[in-house]
Scaffold this active site. Structure first.
Site, PDB file in Angstrom:
ATOM      1  N   ASP A 122       0.847  -1.196   0.000  1.00 53.78           N
ATOM      2  CA  ASP A 122       0.000   0.000   0.000  1.00 53.78           C
ATOM      3  C   ASP A 122       0.888   1.255   0.000  1.00 53.78           C
ATOM      4  O   ASP A 122       1.779   1.380   0.830  1.00 53.78           O
ATOM      5  CB  ASP A 122      -0.881  -0.052   1.265  1.00 53.78           C
ATOM      6  N   ASP A 129      -4.097   2.300  -5.095  1.00 56.88           N
ATOM      7  CA  ASP A 129      -2.797   2.318  -4.416  1.00 56.88           C
ATOM      8  C   ASP A 129      -2.493   1.092  -3.562  1.00 56.88           C
ATOM      9  O   ASP A 129      -1.543   1.105  -2.805  1.00 56.88           O
ATOM     10  CB  ASP A 129      -2.634   3.612  -3.599  1.00 56.88           C
ATOM     11  N   GLU A 130      -3.268   0.040  -3.694  1.00 61.36           N
ATOM     12  CA  GLU A 130      -2.948  -1.150  -2.895  1.00 61.36           C
ATOM     13  C   GLU A 130      -3.300  -2.437  -3.616  1.00 61.36           C
ATOM     14  O   GLU A 130      -4.198  -2.466  -4.454  1.00 61.36           O
ATOM     15  CB  GLU A 130      -3.641  -1.098  -1.527  1.00 61.36           C
TER      16      GLU A 130
HETATM   17  P1  TTP Z   1      -5.436   5.452   1.613  1.00 57.76           P
HETATM   18  O1  TTP Z   1      -4.522   4.301   1.325  1.00 57.76           O
HETATM   19  O2  TTP Z   1      -6.542   5.233   2.571  1.00 57.76           O
HETATM   20  O3  TTP Z   1      -4.602   6.688   2.171  1.00 57.76           O
HETATM   21  P2  TTP Z   1      -3.183   7.243   1.814  1.00 57.76           P
HETATM   22  O4  TTP Z   1      -2.496   6.428   0.789  1.00 57.76           O
HETATM   23  O5  TTP Z   1      -3.320   8.699   1.497  1.00 57.76           O
HETATM   24  O6  TTP Z   1      -2.424   7.143   3.199  1.00 57.76           O
HETATM   25  P3  TTP Z   1      -1.861   5.870   3.984  1.00 57.76           P
HETATM   26  O7  TTP Z   1      -2.162   4.653   3.187  1.00 57.76           O
HETATM   27  O8  TTP Z   1      -0.401   6.138   4.130  1.00 57.76           O
HETATM   28  O9  TTP Z   1      -2.564   5.891   5.304  1.00 57.76           O
HETATM   29  O10 TTP Z   1      -6.055   5.973   0.273  1.00 57.76           O
HETATM   30  C1  TTP Z   1      -5.335   6.017  -0.936  1.00 57.76           C
HETATM   31  C2  TTP Z   1      -5.695   7.247  -1.731  1.00 57.76           C
HETATM   32  O11 TTP Z   1      -7.097   7.248  -1.970  1.00 57.76           O
HETATM   33  C3  TTP Z   1      -5.400   8.538  -1.017  1.00 57.76           C
HETATM   34  O12 TTP Z   1      -4.081   9.006  -1.226  1.00 57.76           O
HETATM   35  C4  TTP Z   1      -6.427   9.470  -1.586  1.00 57.76           C
HETATM   36  C5  TTP Z   1      -7.594   8.577  -1.927  1.00 57.76           C
HETATM   37  N1  TTP Z   1      -8.627   8.746  -0.881  1.00 57.76           N
HETATM   38  C6  TTP Z   1      -9.647   9.676  -1.093  1.00 57.76           C
HETATM   39  O13 TTP Z   1      -9.721  10.300  -2.151  1.00 57.76           O
HETATM   40  N2  TTP Z   1     -10.570   9.861  -0.114  1.00 57.76           N
HETATM   41  C7  TTP Z   1     -10.539   9.202   1.081  1.00 57.76           C
HETATM   42  O14 TTP Z   1     -11.400   9.417   1.948  1.00 57.76           O
HETATM   43  C8  TTP Z   1      -9.494   8.237   1.297  1.00 57.76           C
HETATM   44  C9  TTP Z   1      -9.422   7.464   2.583  1.00 57.76           C
HETATM   45  C10 TTP Z   1      -8.559   8.050   0.282  1.00 57.76           C
HETATM   46 CA    CA Z   2      -2.312   4.115   0.970  1.00 58.07          CA
END
Ligand code: TTP
Ligand code: CA
Length: 367
Positions: free
Chosen positions: A13, A108-109
């Site tokens: 991720d 992203d994962e």
């Molecule tokens: P996440 O993997 O939840 O968040 P992140 O990558 O920003 O942070 P981390 O994993 O380090 O905790 O979400 C991935 C992407 O999805 C995030 O960069 C932006 C998008 N996203 C939104 O647009 N709205 C949201 O509410 C969330 C949770 C994520």
């Molecule tokens: Ca992430």
């Protein structure tokens, strides 16, 4: 119940995905609190916050107004979805270079099943380290990775040591790893369920795992039994390679109807390029290639060929599509639209040789 042999699953991720991509694009943002999202005056929310911004209590899904109250010097950036899409495709392609058993969960994962890659010389942890290095070297971004014997434990593990984390849960240690965590960490346990559990004194995964199946079923039905299994680290769900499209295609209407073989072949080549690039990105090959044709009078038909050996490149697609085009050409026939499609998609590693080749004429629909 039938048990699968021990598996080795990675969950990878990106850290602060959108925010990190923006920091990479503009190095003056590095080390600074960056928030990607909508403008506060438009009631925007935070999509992604850099870890520097999180130090001030900024979180995803928080109103931008609140984020700026907590961190007034945060730098706000508009989201660039095209760019995030492109980075996503690049990272998935890095994953697929390691194994074809990749299940993307979002941009992203992804899960990777690396069971068959593990040897005496290279453990799943070594593979995870290699993966992190590759992503950093090629994309200039960090991912956090969880390594475990199941998808659900790997996913929880990847979140334990962010950013740039690597958390390995050894086989047999799943219960101990999960026990101290709050129940919301489990897949499918949202705020409502966790509230009901806490009223019953169940706060941690360990608390949950000590409840009987009968109690779980009486209070939460089938889902309760599933929660109990997850709390014990039991999850046999497979890494599902492609729940995406069943075919990939591209089509284009000509500026003017044409009977010119050169112009038509050229268009077939360009469309094949798009289809082939998409296949390459996704690490898949096609067993069938289709050509869609629309004549000046709007009659539409497709030709398709099932190939002796599947193709995964622009050249392979173009060659098959051009062969399908040849018998259709005549000076009296003016074409209005051309489409190239690939079907029968399978991961490159699972491609099978097909012993027969056939050409079919189908009227109408094109996937
Ligand atoms: P996440 O993997 O939840 O968040 P992140 O990558 O920003 O942070 P981390 O994993 O380090 O905790 O979400 C991935 C992407 O999805 C995030 O960069 C932006 C998008 N996203 C939104 O647009 N709205 C949201 O509410 C969330 C949770 C994520
Ligand atoms: Ca992430």
């Amino acid at each position: 119940m039938e048990f699968l042999p021990m598996r080795q699953i990675l969950h990878a991720d990106f850290d602060a995905f959108y925010a990190s991509v923006e920091q990479r694009e503009d190095p003056t943002l590095l080390g600074k609190p960056v928030v990607v999202g909508g403008r506060p005056e438009l009631r925007g929310v935070v999509a992604s916050a850099s870890y520097e911004a999180r130090g001030f209590g900024v979180r995803s899904a928080m109103p931008m107004r609140t984020a700026l109250q907590r961190c007034p010097h945060a730098i706000m950036v508009n989201a660039d979805f095209r760019l995030y899409n492109q980075v996503s495709r690049q990272v998935m392609s890095i994953f697929r270079n390691i194994t074809s058993l990749v299940e993307p969960l979002s941009l992203d994962e992804a899960f990777l099943d690396v069971t068959d890659l593990v040897t005496d010389e290279e453990s799943a942890t070594d593979i995870a380290i290699k993966l992190k290095e590759k992503v950093r070297a090629v994309l200039g971004l960090t991912i956090s990775v969880g390594v475990a014997s199941s998808k659900s434990v790997a996913k929880i593990a990847s979140d334990m040591d962010k950013p740039d984390g690597l958390t390995v849960v050894a086989c047999g240690e799943e219960r101990e790893f999960l026990a101290p965590l709050t129940v919301e960490k489990l897949w499918g346990v949202g705020p409502k369920t966790s509230e009901r559990l806490s009223q019953a004194g169940v706060l941690t995964v360990g608390d949950l795992s000590s409840k009987t199946n009968e109690w779980m079923q009486a209070n939460f039905g089938q889902v309760g039994l599933q929660m109990k299994r997850l709390s014990l680290g039991e999850d046999q769900s497979l890494v599902v390679v492609s729940r995406e499209r069943k075919s990939v295609s591209a089509e284009m209407t000509l500026a003017t109807d044409s009977n010119d073989p050169e112009a038509l072949y050229d268009l077939v080549r360009r469309l094949s390029d798009r289809v082939g690039t998409d296949l390459e990105y996704r690490g898949i090959v096609a067993k069938t290639v289709k050509l869609k044709l629309r004549l000046a009078d709007y009659t539409t038909f497709t030709r398709q060929e099932t190939l002796i050996s599947p193709v995964g490149s622009a050249e392979g697609i173009a060659e098959a599509a051009a062969k399908l085009l040849l018998p259709e050409l005549s000076t009296e026939r003016f074409f209005r639209l051309v489409g190239v499609g690939a079907g029968g998609l399978v991961p490159s590693s699972q491609a099978q040789i097909h012993m027969e080749s056939m050409i079919q004429l189908r009227l109408g629909g094109f996937e």
